[in-house]
Write an enzyme that holds these catalytic residues in place. Structure first.
Site, mmCIF file in Angstrom:
data_model
loop_
_atom_site.group_PDB
_atom_site.id
_atom_site.type_symbol
_atom_site.label_atom_id
_atom_site.label_comp_id
_atom_site.label_asym_id
_atom_site.label_seq_id
_atom_site.Cartn_x
_atom_site.Cartn_y
_atom_site.Cartn_z
ATOM 1 C CG HIS A 57 50.745 -8.757 83.870
ATOM 2 N ND1 HIS A 57 51.891 -8.549 83.315
ATOM 3 C CD2 HIS A 57 49.984 -8.468 85.132
ATOM 4 C CE1 HIS A 57 52.675 -8.264 85.033
ATOM 5 N NE2 HIS A 57 51.324 -9.054 85.630
ATOM 6 C CD GLU A 59 51.766 -8.020 78.254
ATOM 7 O OE1 GLU A 59 52.597 -7.286 77.710
ATOM 8 O OE2 GLU A 59 51.050 -7.919 79.148
ATOM 9 C CB CYS A 87 57.038 -7.670 82.898
ATOM 10 S SG CYS A 87 55.271 -9.627 82.510
ATOM 11 C CB CYS A 90 54.235 -10.932 79.736
ATOM 12 S SG CYS A 90 52.579 -10.999 80.798
#
Length: 163
Positions: A57, A59, A87, A90
């Site tokens: 992801h 992040e 999410c 993250c």
């Protein structure tokens, strides 16, 4: 560290540049930058499909780059700017990296863990809490996501019709 509205929009625009990198690779368009002393020390964009790794992801990528830049797993005195609300995974990574502040563009009603579905970043039961701000360049961030999913749904319809 406090930022002016102009600075917040500048760094969110940088995160949008990262999101466009995902978009170009047909990935969900989320981008992230990590800032320390008004300098970007980490950048990331969604790359799950490209790298065939579930955890890639925006992040996570930005945290990894910032860790290398700082030579430390703790990212104290930093701010993470991300186009869409983090999410659960993250948000956990943000807490573990000790990032003190997160600024995001649009809410994530389906997976958001910074206030929408869950509130991991400010949960008082955890040992690290984060200052969270949302709504920076919100319309632009949300529109990029909506357009991506509109195109994806349209492509699925075309695939169904042609098979």
């Amino acid at each position: 560290m406090e930022y002016t509205q102009e600075e917040k929009e500048y760094f969110m625009a940088e995160a949008l540049i990262e999101a466009r990198k995902s978009l170009e690779k047909d990935e969900i368009p989320i981008g992230c930058v990590i800032v320390k002393d008004r300098q970007i020390i980490g950048r990331g964009h969604n790359a799950r499909e490209e790298l065939n790794q579930a955890i890639m992801h925006a992040e996570v990528m930005a945290i990894q780059e910032a860790n290398k830049s700082e030579g430390n797993w703790r990212l104290l005195d930093t701010t993470l700017f991300v186009t869409i609300e983090p999410c659960v995974m993250c948000s956990g990574a943000i807490g573990l990296a000790r990032i003190p502040r997160v600024i995001f563009g649009g809410k994530n009603q389906k997976f958001g863990a910074a206030g929408s579905l869950y509130d991991i970043l400010t949960d008082e039961r955890l040992n690290h809490r984060v200052i969270v701000e949302s709504g920076i360049l919100e319309e632009t961030c949300i529109e990029m996501m909506q357009e991506f999913f509109r195109k994806r749904r349209k492509q699925k319809k075309i695939n169904i019709i042609t098979t």
